[in-house]
Design a protein around this motif. Structure first.
Motif, PDB file in Angstrom:
ATOM      1  N   LEU A 139      10.202   4.768 -11.496  1.00 51.96           N
ATOM      2  CA  LEU A 139       9.687   6.358 -12.288  1.00 51.96           C
ATOM      3  C   LEU A 139       8.324   6.326 -11.201  1.00 51.96           C
ATOM      4  N   VAL A 140       7.797   4.688 -11.286  1.00 50.71           N
ATOM      5  CA  VAL A 140       6.972   3.996  -9.900  1.00 50.71           C
ATOM      6  C   VAL A 140       7.042   4.600  -8.489  1.00 50.71           C
ATOM      7  N   ASP A 141       8.168   4.846  -8.419  1.00 51.96           N
ATOM      8  CA  ASP A 141       9.153   5.216  -6.757  1.00 51.96           C
ATOM      9  C   ASP A 141       8.799   7.069  -6.957  1.00 51.96           C
ATOM     10  N   ALA A 142       9.040   7.631  -7.601  1.00 51.54           N
ATOM     11  CA  ALA A 142       8.777   9.021  -7.869  1.00 51.54           C
ATOM     12  C   ALA A 142       7.673   9.217  -8.146  1.00 51.54           C
ATOM     13  N   TYR A 143       6.877   8.614  -8.760  1.00 45.28           N
ATOM     14  CA  TYR A 143       5.711   9.153  -8.208  1.00 45.28           C
ATOM     15  C   TYR A 143       4.860   8.957  -7.184  1.00 45.28           C
ATOM     16  N   PHE A 144       4.885   7.777  -6.518  1.00 45.75           N
ATOM     17  CA  PHE A 144       4.670   7.336  -5.627  1.00 45.75           C
ATOM     18  C   PHE A 144       5.027   8.230  -4.408  1.00 45.75           C
ATOM     19  N   ALA A 145       6.292   8.615  -4.473  1.00 42.00           N
ATOM     20  CA  ALA A 145       6.711   9.649  -3.613  1.00 42.00           C
ATOM     21  C   ALA A 145       6.489  11.522  -3.786  1.00 42.00           C
ATOM     22  N   LEU A 184      -1.649   4.250  -0.785  1.00 39.46           N
ATOM     23  CA  LEU A 184      -1.618   5.435   0.570  1.00 39.46           C
ATOM     24  C   LEU A 184      -2.658   5.396   1.448  1.00 39.46           C
ATOM     25  N   ALA A 185      -3.523   4.918   1.291  1.00 36.85           N
ATOM     26  CA  ALA A 185      -4.343   4.259   2.488  1.00 36.85           C
ATOM     27  C   ALA A 185      -4.233   3.345   2.719  1.00 36.85           C
ATOM     28  N   LEU A 186      -3.105   2.397   3.232  1.00 38.96           N
ATOM     29  CA  LEU A 186      -2.962   0.931   3.471  1.00 38.96           C
ATOM     30  C   LEU A 186      -1.435   1.836   4.176  1.00 38.96           C
ATOM     31  N   GLU A 187      -1.668   1.181   5.996  1.00 34.87           N
ATOM     32  CA  GLU A 187      -0.440   0.977   6.728  1.00 34.87           C
ATOM     33  C   GLU A 187       0.499   0.264   6.068  1.00 34.87           C
ATOM     34  N   SER A 188       2.100   0.254   6.171  1.00 35.18           N
ATOM     35  CA  SER A 188       3.446  -0.599   5.998  1.00 35.18           C
ATOM     36  C   SER A 188       2.724  -2.281   7.121  1.00 35.18           C
ATOM     37  N   PRO A 189       3.335  -3.182   6.232  1.00 37.78           N
ATOM     38  CA  PRO A 189       3.820  -3.136   5.205  1.00 37.78           C
ATOM     39  C   PRO A 189       3.117  -3.168   4.043  1.00 37.78           C
ATOM     40  N   LEU A 190       1.860  -3.552   4.578  1.00 39.63           N
ATOM     41  CA  LEU A 190       0.390  -3.735   3.265  1.00 39.63           C
ATOM     42  C   LEU A 190       1.320  -2.667   1.972  1.00 39.63           C
ATOM     43  N   ARG A 191       1.910  -1.674   2.686  1.00 41.91           N
ATOM     44  CA  ARG A 191       1.504  -0.496   1.869  1.00 41.91           C
ATOM     45  C   ARG A 191       2.098  -0.693   1.156  1.00 41.91           C
ATOM     46  N   GLU A 192       3.716  -0.923   1.238  1.00 48.68           N
ATOM     47  CA  GLU A 192       5.240  -1.686   0.253  1.00 48.68           C
ATOM     48  C   GLU A 192       4.717  -3.267  -0.296  1.00 48.68           C
ATOM     49  N   GLN A 193       4.015  -3.518  -0.072  1.00 46.59           N
ATOM     50  CA  GLN A 193       3.524  -5.276  -0.762  1.00 46.59           C
ATOM     51  C   GLN A 193       2.818  -4.624  -1.966  1.00 46.59           C
ATOM     52  N   LEU A 194       2.448  -3.422  -1.622  1.00 46.59           N
ATOM     53  CA  LEU A 194       1.264  -3.611  -2.511  1.00 46.59           C
ATOM     54  C   LEU A 194       2.161  -2.649  -3.776  1.00 46.59           C
ATOM     55  N   ILE A 195       2.596  -2.002  -3.493  1.00 45.93           N
ATOM     56  CA  ILE A 195       3.300  -1.334  -4.511  1.00 45.93           C
ATOM     57  C   ILE A 195       4.655  -1.835  -5.328  1.00 45.93           C
ATOM     58  N   ALA A 196       4.986  -3.234  -4.706  1.00 40.48           N
ATOM     59  CA  ALA A 196       5.778  -3.798  -5.415  1.00 40.48           C
ATOM     60  C   ALA A 196       5.340  -4.904  -5.971  1.00 40.48           C
ATOM     61  N   ARG A 197       3.786  -5.232  -5.765  1.00 38.88           N
ATOM     62  CA  ARG A 197       3.175  -6.236  -6.606  1.00 38.88           C
ATOM     63  C   ARG A 197       3.304  -5.358  -7.913  1.00 38.88           C
ATOM     64  N   HIS A 198       2.491  -4.023  -8.401  1.00 43.74           N
ATOM     65  CA  HIS A 198       2.297  -3.105  -8.214  1.00 43.74           C
ATOM     66  C   HIS A 198       3.202  -3.104  -9.844  1.00 43.74           C
ATOM     67  N   LYS A 199       4.616  -3.406  -9.427  1.00 47.18           N
ATOM     68  CA  LYS A 199       6.074  -3.317 -10.262  1.00 47.18           C
ATOM     69  C   LYS A 199       5.576  -4.307 -10.486  1.00 47.18           C
ATOM     70  N   ALA A 200       5.490  -5.574  -9.844  1.00 51.33           N
ATOM     71  CA  ALA A 200       5.759  -6.966 -10.653  1.00 51.33           C
ATOM     72  C   ALA A 200       4.957  -6.893 -11.924  1.00 51.33           C
ATOM     73  N   MET A 201       3.863  -6.649 -11.531  1.00 54.18           N
ATOM     74  CA  MET A 201       2.999  -6.748 -12.711  1.00 54.18           C
ATOM     75  C   MET A 201       3.044  -5.653 -14.453  1.00 54.18           C
ATOM     76  N   LEU A 202       3.555  -5.038 -13.880  1.00 55.58           N
ATOM     77  CA  LEU A 202       3.913  -3.881 -15.125  1.00 55.58           C
ATOM     78  C   LEU A 202       5.102  -4.411 -15.365  1.00 55.58           C
ATOM     79  N   VAL A 203       6.618  -4.769 -14.627  1.00 56.33           N
ATOM     80  CA  VAL A 203       7.344  -5.153 -15.728  1.00 56.33           C
ATOM     81  C   VAL A 203       6.922  -6.344 -16.427  1.00 56.33           C
ATOM     82  N   ALA A 204       5.834  -7.447 -15.703  1.00 53.48           N
ATOM     83  CA  ALA A 204       6.041  -8.394 -16.754  1.00 53.48           C
ATOM     84  C   ALA A 204       4.853  -7.762 -17.454  1.00 53.48           C
ATOM     85  N   THR A 205       4.061  -7.002 -17.750  1.00 47.96           N
ATOM     86  CA  THR A 205       3.516  -6.966 -19.164  1.00 47.96           C
ATOM     87  C   THR A 205       3.915  -5.634 -20.053  1.00 47.96           C
ATOM     88  N   LEU A 206       4.783  -5.450 -19.482  1.00 48.55           N
ATOM     89  CA  LEU A 206       6.033  -4.658 -20.786  1.00 48.55           C
ATOM     90  C   LEU A 206       6.763  -5.424 -20.584  1.00 48.55           C
TER      91      LEU A 206
END
Length: 221
Positions: A117-123, A194-216
């Motif tokens: 879901l996060v990948d679909a939204y971000f893409a 989307l305001a950041l450059e790679s690889p920080l962009r991908e790192q942020l999305i990965a951390r966001h996913k991990a935070m959501l998974v832990a919360t859920l």
């Protein structure tokens, strides 16, 4: 002489809450679609703040009075473009949820659900400059930010049922606040990424996913 840009938050003929005339005939509907297509192209080229009704009229080859019949201000144009974009995002997420529920017999894993879901939204925003430009324009205007809040609540309502399946819970009083959180923080994380450059962009999305998974996961029965 260059005309000064019209303020996004200062409507030309009415307040942002008022609506223009709704097109009823095919010819009128076609004119409205042309106006919106031209406005979208200008927003992508110049940004929402620089959007000028005169330039929309010129490129659409219509009288400016015709535009004001349907869109009393540029804020109304941005709002309509934003509403259409949010509707596309909603359909995209609904399709992904349907696939998840079908693939995992109505009980998809938390991690897989968050990932997809996060990948679909971000893409959607990463791959479509027009969607990102409209989103940025709506975020820059206080009146239009209300539309974003409305969408957050609407998306949360839609997410309640799939989250109940994912978490194995029936209690709405627990799931709805989680749905609100998922909707709001995912939008914020995507805007920042989307305001950041790679690889920080991908790192942020990965951390966001991990935070959501832990919360859920912490709320699974």
């Amino acid at each position: 002489m260059t005309n000064p840009p019209e303020s996004l938050s200062s409507p030309a003929r009415s307040t942002a809450g008022e609506a223009g005339r709704q097109p009823r005939q095919e010819r009128s509907r076609h004119r409205v679609e042309t106006i919106l297509d031209v406005a979208l192209a200008l927003v992508v080229e110049q940004g929402a703040e620089a959007l000028a009704m005169r330039e929309v009229a010129r490129r659409a080859d219509v009288q400016i009075s015709s535009i004001y019949q349907y869109f009393p201000s540029k804020a109304h144009i941005i709002r309509e473009l934003a509403k259409r974009n949010l509707a596309r995002v909603r359909l995209l997420l609904q399709d992904e949820v349907r696939r998840l529920l079908a693939e995992f017999d109505d009980a998809p894993p938390v991690a897989e659900s968050v990932e997809r879901l996060v990948d679909a939204y971000f893409a959607h925003y990463r791959d479509q400059p027009d969607a990102l430009a409209v989103w940025a324009g709506a975020q820059s205007d206080h009146g239009l930010r209300e539309l974003d809040l409305e969408d957050t609540r609407s998306t949360a309502e839609f997410l309640v049922m799939p989250l109940q399946r994912i978490l194995g819970r029936d209690d709405r009083e627990t799931v709805y606040p989680l749905a609100l959180l998922v909707s709001e923080v995912t939008g914020a994380a995507a805007r920042l990424a989307l305001a950041l450059e790679s690889p920080l962009r991908e790192q942020l999305i990965a951390r966001h996913k991990a935070m959501l998974v832990a919360t859920l996961e912490a709320h699974r029965t």
